[in-house]
Design a protein around this motif. Structure first.
Motif, PDB file in Angstrom:
ATOM      1  N   CYS A  20       0.804  -1.219   0.000  1.00  0.00           N
ATOM      2  CA  CYS A  20       0.000   0.000   0.000  1.00  0.00           C
ATOM      3  C   CYS A  20       0.838   1.271   0.000  1.00  0.00           C
ATOM      4  CB  CYS A  20      -0.914   0.006   1.229  1.00  0.00           C
ATOM      5  SG  CYS A  20      -2.046  -1.404   1.277  1.00  0.00           S
ATOM      6  N   THR A  21       2.109   1.178   0.371  1.00  0.00           N
ATOM      7  CA  THR A  21       2.943   2.364   0.508  1.00  0.00           C
ATOM      8  C   THR A  21       4.017   2.380  -0.553  1.00  0.00           C
ATOM      9  OG1 THR A  21       4.334   1.223   2.119  1.00  0.00           O
ATOM     10  CG2 THR A  21       2.522   2.543   2.981  1.00  0.00           C
ATOM     11  N   VAL A  22       3.564   2.461  -1.784  1.00  0.00           N
ATOM     12  CA  VAL A  22       4.507   2.383  -2.896  1.00  0.00           C
ATOM     13  C   VAL A  22       4.524   3.664  -3.710  1.00  0.00           C
ATOM     14  CG1 VAL A  22       4.368  -0.119  -3.059  1.00  0.00           C
ATOM     15  CG2 VAL A  22       2.754   1.269  -4.352  1.00  0.00           C
ATOM     16  N   ALA A  23       4.247   4.775  -3.046  1.00  0.00           N
ATOM     17  CA  ALA A  23       4.173   6.029  -3.788  1.00  0.00           C
ATOM     18  C   ALA A  23       5.510   6.417  -4.388  1.00  0.00           C
ATOM     19  CB  ALA A  23       3.670   7.149  -2.871  1.00  0.00           C
ATOM     20  N   CYS A  24       6.599   6.138  -3.675  1.00  0.00           N
ATOM     21  CA  CYS A  24       7.928   6.457  -4.211  1.00  0.00           C
ATOM     22  C   CYS A  24       8.430   5.277  -5.013  1.00  0.00           C
ATOM     23  CB  CYS A  24       8.923   6.760  -3.083  1.00  0.00           C
ATOM     24  SG  CYS A  24      10.580   7.133  -3.692  1.00  0.00           S
ATOM     25  N   VAL A  25       8.454   5.434  -6.320  1.00  0.00           N
ATOM     26  CA  VAL A  25       8.810   4.312  -7.184  1.00  0.00           C
ATOM     27  C   VAL A  25      10.249   4.367  -7.643  1.00  0.00           C
ATOM     28  CG1 VAL A  25       6.452   4.019  -7.996  1.00  0.00           C
ATOM     29  CG2 VAL A  25       7.988   5.533  -9.253  1.00  0.00           C
ATOM     30  N   VAL A  26      10.991   5.381  -7.220  1.00  0.00           N
ATOM     31  CA  VAL A  26      12.369   5.514  -7.653  1.00  0.00           C
ATOM     32  C   VAL A  26      13.290   4.994  -6.576  1.00  0.00           C
ATOM     33  CG1 VAL A  26      14.163   7.115  -8.400  1.00  0.00           C
ATOM     34  CG2 VAL A  26      11.800   7.531  -9.046  1.00  0.00           C
ATOM     35  N   LYS A  86      10.664   0.430 -10.961  1.00  0.00           N
ATOM     36  CA  LYS A  86       9.294   0.924 -10.973  1.00  0.00           C
ATOM     37  C   LYS A  86       8.341  -0.245 -10.776  1.00  0.00           C
ATOM     38  CE  LYS A  86       9.856   5.111 -13.716  1.00  0.00           C
ATOM     39  NZ  LYS A  86       9.175   5.981 -14.704  1.00  0.00           N
ATOM     40  N   GLU A  87       7.255   0.019 -10.074  1.00  0.00           N
ATOM     41  CA  GLU A  87       6.274  -1.038  -9.854  1.00  0.00           C
ATOM     42  C   GLU A  87       5.559  -1.347 -11.163  1.00  0.00           C
ATOM     43  OE1 GLU A  87       2.834  -2.369  -6.688  1.00  0.00           O
ATOM     44  OE2 GLU A  87       3.131  -0.224  -7.070  1.00  0.00           O
TER      45      GLU A  87
END
Length: 281
Positions: A20-26, A86-87
């Motif tokens: 759920c906490t994957v906002a930062c993909v870098v 990246k996801e």
């Protein structure tokens, strides 16, 4: 009804939270670096929620897919700091490649004729097989033929549960969950009797369970994991295939399998592994 140990419930809550906490993909190593500013990076799509394959944990990435991706990137001249992970959710993989959001995808991405209409593949770098995961102390399920009347968990929209129901167990009771971490929690709790998906995904989940879950070890399909790339890029496919062959030959492939499935007694199906990468398509 068996209840999971408190620490195990916490472990699976951590797994679910990671999804759920994957906002930062870098990747942290790449963020803000001069290489990133200059565009001298390689963008690789992976899963963020599959322990043992592709898993984001405290800003770092781990798993067999990640190890293969890093090996390929190094062979192409990129340092680890130049990799941007990246996801790559299953439903978005083709679009990500077509739009140039990523240069390649390693995300339990099975090579199929249908997908080849939209993208190209290098590899395969691994051959998985659909299997079952049960509680370690449960010996009543030794293969899909033992699932009649049992409660089975798989991910919503997955073809894995359909395969079991159509081929083996007409009376299986199916529970669908948004992710395999939730299925594992249901298995701990005794809500379901088994979880089904590709064996290496199950091995990663079993490894994270600290001995409380096990893979049955009777795969009944073959899934050829490929490296997704933009349609028609034969030059990149050849570079990737060369790297995969080197990884197999120098022992890094075996070490990556062992490291990411340790504690589970998991072994790939040696009839199909390690695979021989094809040249291009």
């Amino acid at each position: 009804m068996n209840r999971p140990h408190k620490s195990l419930r916490a472990l699976w809550r951590t797994c679910i939270a990671a999804v759920c906490t994957v906002a930062c993909v870098v990747g942290v190593a790449a963020c803000g670096s001069q290489d990133s500013a200059n565009g001298n990076v390689i963008k690789i799509g992976i899963k963020f929620d599959q322990p043992g394959l592709g898993f984001k944990k405290s800003g770092t990435y781990e798993g067999f897919d990640v190890d293969v991706a890093k090996y390929i990137a190094r062979s192409m001249g990129y340092s680890e700091a130049q990799i941007v992970f990246k996801e790559a959710p299953s439903k978005q993989r083709e679009a990500m490649l077509q739009n140039g959001d990523v240069d390649m995808i390693l995300a339990s991405y099975s090579i199929t004729d249908e997908r080849k209409q939209a993208v190209s593949f290098a590899g395969p770098y691994f051959v998985a097989g659909q299997d079952l995961m049960v509680r370690t102390d449960d010996h009543s399920i030794n293969g899909p033929q033992d699932l009649n009347g049992k409660r089975l968990c798989s991910v919503t929209g997955s073809t894995s549960a359909v395969v079991v129901k159509e081929k083996f167990a007409k009376q299986v009771q199916l529970m669908e969950q948004p992710g395999y971490a939730e299925c594992a929690t249901a298995l701990f709790s005794g809500i379901v009797d088994a979880v089904t998906t590709d064996d290496i995904i199950l091995a990663g989940l079993a490894s994270a369970s600290r001995g409380r879950l096990r893979v049955v070890g009777k795969p009944f399909t073959q899934e050829y994991y490929g490296v997704g790339i933009k349609k028609g890029d034969t030059k990149l496919a050849t570079e990737i295939n060369d790297a995969i062959e080197d990884m197999i030959q120098d022992g890094s492939w075996n070490r990556a399998i062992e490291e990411n499935t340790k504690g589970t007694n998991y072994e790939p199906d040696w009839k199909y592994n390690p695979p021989t990468p094809d040249e291009g398509e």
